[in-house]
Design an enzyme around this catalytic site. Structure first.
Site, mmCIF file in Angstrom:
data_model
loop_
_atom_site.group_PDB
_atom_site.id
_atom_site.type_symbol
_atom_site.label_atom_id
_atom_site.label_comp_id
_atom_site.label_asym_id
_atom_site.label_seq_id
_atom_site.Cartn_x
_atom_site.Cartn_y
_atom_site.Cartn_z
ATOM 1 N N VAL A 1 48.613 45.002 34.310
ATOM 2 C CA VAL A 1 48.891 45.189 32.886
ATOM 3 C C VAL A 1 48.744 46.645 32.472
ATOM 4 O O VAL A 1 49.626 47.221 31.834
ATOM 5 C CB VAL A 1 47.958 44.306 32.029
ATOM 6 C CG1 VAL A 1 48.161 44.573 30.544
ATOM 7 C CG2 VAL A 1 48.187 42.839 32.351
ATOM 8 N N ASP B 1 40.129 53.839 35.429
ATOM 9 C CA ASP B 1 39.770 52.660 36.206
ATOM 10 C C ASP B 1 38.519 52.979 37.015
ATOM 11 O O ASP B 1 38.371 54.100 37.518
ATOM 12 C CB ASP B 1 40.911 52.254 37.142
ATOM 13 C CG ASP B 1 40.797 50.804 37.593
ATOM 14 O OD1 ASP B 1 41.644 49.983 37.179
ATOM 15 O OD2 ASP B 1 39.869 50.484 38.353
ATOM 16 N N ARG C 1 41.761 53.070 43.845
ATOM 17 C CA ARG C 1 42.966 52.843 43.038
ATOM 18 C C ARG C 1 43.425 54.146 42.389
ATOM 19 O O ARG C 1 44.614 54.466 42.388
ATOM 20 C CB ARG C 1 42.667 51.785 41.981
ATOM 21 C CG ARG C 1 43.763 51.540 40.955
ATOM 22 C CD ARG C 1 44.908 50.780 41.532
ATOM 23 N NE ARG C 1 45.794 50.251 40.504
ATOM 24 C CZ ARG C 1 47.041 49.914 40.712
ATOM 25 N NH1 ARG C 1 47.577 50.041 41.913
ATOM 26 N NH2 ARG C 1 47.797 49.426 39.748
ATOM 27 N N THR D 1 40.454 38.730 32.668
ATOM 28 C CA THR D 1 39.548 37.749 32.059
ATOM 29 C C THR D 1 39.646 36.459 32.875
ATOM 30 O O THR D 1 40.388 35.546 32.523
ATOM 31 C CB THR D 1 39.901 37.480 30.583
ATOM 32 O OG1 THR D 1 41.331 37.366 30.447
ATOM 33 C CG2 THR D 1 39.405 38.599 29.690
ATOM 34 N N THR E 1 43.667 38.471 27.879
ATOM 35 C CA THR E 1 43.780 37.128 27.311
ATOM 36 C C THR E 1 42.397 36.542 27.052
ATOM 37 O O THR E 1 41.549 36.516 27.943
ATOM 38 C CB THR E 1 44.553 36.202 28.259
ATOM 39 O OG1 THR E 1 45.825 36.786 28.539
ATOM 40 C CG2 THR E 1 44.747 34.831 27.642
ATOM 41 N N CYS F 1 46.973 33.847 35.040
ATOM 42 C CA CYS F 1 47.270 33.416 33.671
ATOM 43 C C CYS F 1 47.321 31.899 33.514
ATOM 44 O O CYS F 1 46.441 31.301 32.912
ATOM 45 C CB CYS F 1 48.606 34.019 33.218
ATOM 46 S SG CYS F 1 48.534 35.781 32.847
ATOM 47 N N ARG G 1 45.591 36.671 43.343
ATOM 48 C CA ARG G 1 44.553 36.201 42.423
ATOM 49 C C ARG G 1 44.725 34.713 42.121
ATOM 50 O O ARG G 1 45.787 34.269 41.732
ATOM 51 C CB ARG G 1 44.598 37.000 41.116
ATOM 52 C CG ARG G 1 44.103 38.428 41.247
ATOM 53 C CD ARG G 1 44.248 39.185 39.944
ATOM 54 N NE ARG G 1 45.657 39.335 39.568
ATOM 55 C CZ ARG G 1 46.064 39.870 38.418
ATOM 56 N NH1 ARG G 1 45.177 40.272 37.525
ATOM 57 N NH2 ARG G 1 47.353 39.991 38.164
#
EC number: 1.1.1.136
Length: 425
Positions: free
Chosen positions: A17, A35, A40, A86, A121, A261, A332
């Site tokens: 995102v 981050d 990364r 989240t 979210t 999600c 994930r």
């Protein structure tokens, strides 16, 4: 309050995102991408996005974007966008740890007049009930007097090269009417599809969480239909194709529901719902069914093996694909792990092959080491678990070449024509 030209953006979290956001803003204004993962940051500085959401060329185009893992480098910013994950815990309850830590980090650098926008979210009320108190405590300032917040839910679809950040309409909201207007104006600078300014932060939070809850329930319905049709010996894909000839039939397909999600967000809503004294029966029923599909797939395979006279105990099973969706490296919350574990209970030896995954990440997250090459004529059963383009190009002949003379081919994703596999969902 500062104006649009004075906005100095920091993106907190540079995953699926945050990075696309940072890149788009970085094409036209100064942006700091933060981050905590130093590896990364180093990769991004070298023009490499291992998530494959952003190309090297796009990273070069973001000439005003700087990457850092040092908190000091974001102190001069005044518009913070938090995009951390989240997830849920092992008890299927919201795990706000990343959100709390990100809020604490931003709270330490907040100045008067600053704005913090959340994209992660969450359940309705989380931003104002959980995040705002942390920002206030860490900064020593007063909400809606010294600092402000907003909520603009992410709608990124990993691996989707058609629906990307800029051409997906963006919901925005703010803690005051004036702040909501500024936040909306900031996002309008990069979102060509336009924005939708919600009436409140809670409305924006609720809108996001029901998007994926609705999708989860629709998939649960077709999963249940698939179970029924399998018992009736009717091909589910054929039924869906026929039903889809009507203009208003929704084109959902059965399968394992994983990812960051769809398989997670409904639990945020049900958590909040139960907290106010209402038990959401339909949402949780859909989740139970989808969560059990890995077991169902395994049982289907075992029955097919027994029917063919294949000894299940000690058998070798090849699973093609481990990511939660096709043509994407994201592992994930992949529910293929449920199939692996269930087959293990039957003493099956399971190999995973997926050209999209980082083998070390799979080992670290799931304790599995994927094979780098697939043996020919070796397996008693093969599951096409993810519809990667590579597997579609193989065709049934090449895929069956991995199996012994007597084997079962399970096409979980309708990659092959119906007559070319032994079992389908």
């Amino acid at each position: 309050m500062f104006g649009i030209d004075e906005v100095k953006i920091a993106i907190i979290g540079l995953g699926y995102v945050g990075l696309p956001l940072a890149v788009e803003f970085g094409k036209s204004r100064q942006v700091v991408g933060f981050d905590v993962n130093k590896k990364r940051i180093l990769e991004l500085k070298n023009g490499v996005d291992v998530n494959l959401e952003t190309t090297e060329e796009e990273l070069r185009e973001a000439r005003y974007l700087k990457f850092t893992s040092e908190i000091e480098k974001i102190k001069e910013c005044n518009f913070y966008i938090i995009t951390v994950p989240t997830p849920i815990n092992t008890y299927k309850q919201p795990d706000l740890t990343p959100l709390i830590k990100a809020s604490e980090t931003v709270g330490t650098v907040l100045n008067r007049g600053d704005i913090v926008v959340y994209e992660s979210t969450v359940y309705p009320g989380c931003t104002e009930e959980e995040c705002v108190p942390i920002l206030a405590r860490m900064s020593g300032m007063t909400f809606n007097q010294d600092f402000y917040v907003g909520y603009s839910p992410e709608r990124i679809n990993p691996g989707d090269k058609k629906h990307r950040l800029t051409n997906i309409k963006k919901i925005t909201s703010g803690s005051t009417a004036q702040i909501a207007e500024l936040i909306d104006e900031v996002y309008q600078q990069i979102i060509s599809a336009g924005t939708y300014k919600a009436e409140s932060i809670k409305v924006a939070e609720a809108a996001k969480v029901i998007e994926n809850t609705q999708r989860d329930l629709n998939i649960a319905l077709v999963n249940e239909l698939a179970i029924i049709f399998n018992r009736l010996n009717i091909d589910t894909e054929a039924v869906l194709r026929a039903a889809g000839s009507k203009w208003n039939f929704l084109p959902f397909r059965p399968g394992l529901v994983g990812g960051h999600c769809i398989g997670v967000d409904p639990y945020y809503l049900t958590h909040k719902s139960q907290g106010i004294g209402y038990y959401p029966e339909i949402i949780l029923a859909g989740r139970r069914l989808n969560d059990n599909m890995g077991n169902y797939v395994s049982e289907q395979l075992i029955k097919a093996m027994i029917k063919k006279g294949i000894n299940v105990e000690g058998s070798s099973v090849l699973i093609l694909g481990f990511t939660f969706k096709e043509n994407c490296p994201d592992i994930r919350n992949t529910r293929i792990i449920d199939v692996v574990k269930e087959l293990g209970k039957y003493s099956c030896k399971v190999d995973i092959f997926d050209p999209w995954v980082d083998a070390e990440e799979v080992r670290r997250e799931y304790g599995i080491i994927p094979v780098s090459e697939v043996k020919s004529s070796h397996y008693d059963a093969i599951i096409v678990a993810v519809g990667h383009q590579q597997f579609k190009q193989m065709g049934s002949e090449d895929i069956r070449g991995f199996g012994k003379d007597k084997h079962v081919l399970y096409d979980l994703k309708y990659v092959l024509p119906a007559e070319q596999s032994d079992v389908r969902l």
